[in-house]
Structure formats: structure tokens, C-alpha cells
Scaffold this active site. Structure first.
Site, short mmCIF file in Angstrom:
data_model
loop_
_atom_site.label_atom_id
_atom_site.label_comp_id
_atom_site.label_asym_id
_atom_site.label_seq_id
_atom_site.Cartn_x
_atom_site.Cartn_y
_atom_site.Cartn_z
N HIS A 192 4.26 -2.73 -7.25
CA HIS A 192 3.99 -2.56 -5.82
C HIS A 192 4.99 -1.54 -5.25
O HIS A 192 6.14 -1.48 -5.68
CB HIS A 192 4.12 -3.89 -5.09
CG HIS A 192 3.67 -3.82 -3.67
ND1 HIS A 192 4.49 -3.35 -2.67
CD2 HIS A 192 2.48 -4.11 -3.09
CE1 HIS A 192 3.81 -3.36 -1.53
NE2 HIS A 192 2.59 -3.82 -1.76
N GLY A 215 1.65 -1.52 5.86
CA GLY A 215 2.38 -2.14 6.96
C GLY A 215 2.54 -1.24 8.16
O GLY A 215 3.33 -1.54 9.07
N ASN A 259 -1.58 -10.32 -0.51
CA ASN A 259 -0.18 -10.21 -0.95
C ASN A 259 0.70 -10.67 0.21
O ASN A 259 0.83 -9.95 1.20
CB ASN A 259 0.12 -8.75 -1.33
CG ASN A 259 1.60 -8.51 -1.56
OD1 ASN A 259 2.38 -9.44 -1.75
ND2 ASN A 259 1.99 -7.24 -1.53
N TRP A 260 1.29 -11.85 0.04
CA TRP A 260 2.07 -12.40 1.16
C TRP A 260 3.46 -11.80 1.28
O TRP A 260 4.17 -12.06 2.25
CB TRP A 260 2.18 -13.92 1.00
CG TRP A 260 0.93 -14.65 1.35
CD1 TRP A 260 -0.24 -14.12 1.81
CD2 TRP A 260 0.72 -16.07 1.27
NE1 TRP A 260 -1.17 -15.11 2.01
CE2 TRP A 260 -0.61 -16.31 1.69
CE3 TRP A 260 1.51 -17.15 0.87
CZ2 TRP A 260 -1.15 -17.60 1.74
CZ3 TRP A 260 0.97 -18.43 0.92
CH2 TRP A 260 -0.35 -18.65 1.35
N LYS A 261 3.90 -11.07 0.27
CA LYS A 261 5.27 -10.52 0.29
C LYS A 261 6.26 -11.66 0.56
O LYS A 261 6.07 -12.75 0.05
CB LYS A 261 5.36 -9.39 1.34
CG LYS A 261 4.19 -8.42 1.20
CD LYS A 261 4.34 -7.18 2.00
CE LYS A 261 3.11 -6.30 1.76
NZ LYS A 261 3.24 -4.98 2.33
N GLU A 315 6.72 -1.47 -2.68
CA GLU A 315 8.00 -2.02 -2.20
C GLU A 315 8.93 -2.29 -3.37
O GLU A 315 10.15 -2.17 -3.24
CB GLU A 315 7.74 -3.28 -1.36
CG GLU A 315 7.19 -2.89 0.01
CD GLU A 315 6.23 -3.88 0.64
OE1 GLU A 315 6.22 -5.06 0.25
OE2 GLU A 315 5.46 -3.46 1.53
N SER A 355 -2.87 -1.55 5.21
CA SER A 355 -3.38 -1.86 6.55
C SER A 355 -4.87 -2.21 6.58
O SER A 355 -5.59 -1.78 7.49
CB SER A 355 -3.05 -0.74 7.53
OG SER A 355 -1.64 -0.58 7.63
N GLU A 377 -2.56 2.08 -3.33
CA GLU A 377 -1.92 1.74 -2.06
C GLU A 377 -1.07 2.90 -1.59
O GLU A 377 0.10 3.02 -1.97
CB GLU A 377 -1.03 0.51 -2.26
CG GLU A 377 -1.80 -0.72 -2.69
CD GLU A 377 -1.13 -1.97 -2.14
OE1 GLU A 377 -1.80 -2.71 -1.41
OE2 GLU A 377 0.06 -2.18 -2.41
N GLY A 384 -0.39 -7.81 5.59
CA GLY A 384 -0.25 -8.52 6.87
C GLY A 384 -1.44 -9.39 7.25
O GLY A 384 -1.27 -10.54 7.68
P1 PGA Z 1 -0.49 -4.22 4.52
O1 PGA Z 1 0.14 -4.38 3.04
O2 PGA Z 1 -1.91 -4.70 4.46
O3 PGA Z 1 0.37 -5.09 5.41
O4 PGA Z 1 -0.41 -2.77 4.87
C1 PGA Z 1 -0.61 -4.08 1.90
C2 PGA Z 1 0.21 -4.27 0.64
O5 PGA Z 1 1.39 -3.89 0.64
O6 PGA Z 1 -0.29 -4.79 -0.35
#
Ligand code: PGA
Length: 256
Positions: free
Chosen positions: A96, A179, A10-12, A98, A219, A173, A241
Site C-alpha cells: 500500500h 484520502g 481498508n480501515w488503515k 502508505e 477516494s 491506487e 475512508g
Molecule cells: P481512501 O483510501 O478511499 O480514503 O482514499 C483508499 C486506500 O488507501 O486504500
């Protein structure tokens, strides 16, 4: 049903079209007939560049990070499931954390997005997870169960038995692990995944539930992917990330 492991990136809001092309050129050289399913979710504006870079023969599957539930209309800034499918997406992330916590997406909206996705034959990857406060209050099971069941509402209504429900995946998640460099322990992940599997069984039947891939996200890095992927009930990983660099993403694919 045999389930292949899944490694999804997931590149966000990272990587414009140029960086997207460079990523896939480098990844192509690293991926040699990978055994897991490999998925990338680029930003919408980079999707065309990703689609061009990922040829018909490539093992990489592409998805979008979000859709609106309507097929078209006066929704400035949004994209629909139909547009994503036409652009060549086969998957979509839905709910997600976010989206839920930064943009205020509700369970009801998540359910509408899941319905819109399956209507256009996109596979929704339904994300659920508790905040740190909810974990401290010992509410993990309650929170992730209610998020999951709410998001499945539209699917379960339409299917008379589990077999007729379109493909979907679930990603656990924990919000506090995204993150932050903090990861759930394999035992914590397993426990949450077991809860989700049980709820899925109640909702769509045990047979159908056992075929659903449940991914862990939060993470995930090359150094911890192996122990997380070995945890019972963890069918794959959703990587933020560490999916931005071809080398670290490629290492996670190799581990899987
Ligand atoms: P992260 O993000 O690996 O940077 O913690 C995971 C995600 O939000 O899918």
C-alpha cells in the site's frame, strides 16, 4: 473464468475491537447476499473481533493490512503471514502506498511479502500507484509497470506457466487520490488498468492475466463508485475512508 466484482474496505489505523464489532453488526443488517465479493482489512489488533463477528456463513472475506516476509523472529511490532492465516485471514494488502511512502517499504520488500503471502495461501492484493509529481512528469505507465513487475518477481519465477501461479489481485491506487477527495477520472483509471493488464499478460500470460481482478482505489465514495466501477478494466474498488461507516460501505456494495 468469470470474475465477480470486488468491494474491499481498508480501515488503515481505524476501529479498535469494540468499533469493529459494532461495524459488523450494522453491516450484517445491510448486506443481503451481495453479488460482489466483499472484503474488509481491519487493523491487526481488531482482527480477532472481526473474525468472531464474521461467521462461517458470512459473505465477508477478511484480510490483514501488512505482513512481514519472515515466518517468525526478532521483528518487534510485525506479524507474519502464518500468524495472519492462523487467525483466519484469507487476504493481505501488500505495498500500500502508505507502507511505501510513510514506512519506506521498497519494491524488493513488497516482492518478499508477496512470496510469503502465497506460501501461506493468503491472496496478496498488490497495491501500485504513482505520486502527483510522477503523473505530472508523465511517468504513470513507467512507475506502475515497474512496481507491478517487481512485486511479481517471486511469483513468476515459481510458476512455469500462468496456470500454476497462485491467486493474487492488483490495486491501482494513485497516491494523489488517496484520502484527498480527488479521484482519478474513469478514463484515467481505465488507462492505468489497461497498462497493468498488459504487463500482467506479458508476465503471466494473457489467459491468466484476464482472470486477475484489478481494483481501483483513491477516494472511492458512494456517489462516484458507479462510474468508476463501470470503467473498462476496473474489476472492483479498494475503499479507505468510506469503508469505515457501515452505511457508506454498504451503499458501495449495493452499487457494485
Ligand atoms: P481512501 O483510501 O478511499 O480514503 O482514499 C483508499 C486506500 O488507501 O486504500
Amino acid at each position: 473464468m468469470t470474475k465477480r466484482r470486488v468491494v474491499a474496505g481498508n480501515w488503515k489505523m481505524h476501529h479498535g475491537p469494540g468499533a469493529t464489532r459494532r461495524f459488523f453488526e450494522a453491516l450484517d443488517a445491510l448486506l443481503d447476499d451481495p453479488s460482489p465479493r466483499v472484503m474488509i482489512f481491519p487493523p491487526s489488533l481488531s482482527f480477532a473481533a472481526a473474525r468472531e463477528s464474521v461467521g462461517e456463513e458470512s459473505p465477508v472475506e477478511l484480510g490483514v493490512q501488512n505482513i512481514h516476509w519472515e515466518s517468525s523472529g526478532a521483528y518487534t511490532g510485525e506479524v507474519s503471514a502464518g500468524m495472519a492465516a492462523e487467525a483466519g485471514a484469507s487476504l493481505v494488502l501488500v505495498g500500500h502506498s502508505e507502507r511505501r511512502h510513510v514506512f519506506g517499504e521498497t519494491d524488493e520488500e513488497v516482492a518478499r511479502k508477496v512470496a510469503a503471502a502465497v506460501e501461506r495461501e493468503l491472496v496478496p492484493v498488490i497495491c501500485v500507484g504513482e505520486t502527483l509529481d510522477q503523473r505530472r512528469e508523465d511517468r504513470v505507465e513507467e512507475v506502475i509497470s515497474s512496481q507491478l513487475l517487481a512485486s511479481l518477481a517471486s511469483l513468476v519465477e515459481t510458476g512455469d506457466d500462468g496456470g500454476s501461479i497462485p491467486e493474487f489481485m492488483v490495486a491501482y491506487e494513485p497516491v494523489w487520490a488517496i484520502g484527498t477527495g480527488e479521484t482519478a477520472t474513469p478514463a484515467d483509471a481505465s488507462e492505468a488498468h489497461q497498462t497493468l493488464r498488459t504487463r500482467l499478460g506479458d508476465a503471466v500470460g494473457l489467459d491468466r492475466a484476464s482472470g486477475v481482478s484489478i481494483l481501483y482505489g483513491g477516494s472511492v465514495k458512494p456517489h462516484n463508485a458507479e462510474e468508476l466501477l463501470s470503467a473498462p478494466e476496473v474489476d472492483g474498488v479498494l475503499v479507505g475512508g468510506a469503508s469505515l461507516e457501515p452505511d457508506s460501505f454498504g451503499r458501495i456494495v449495493s452499487v457494485a
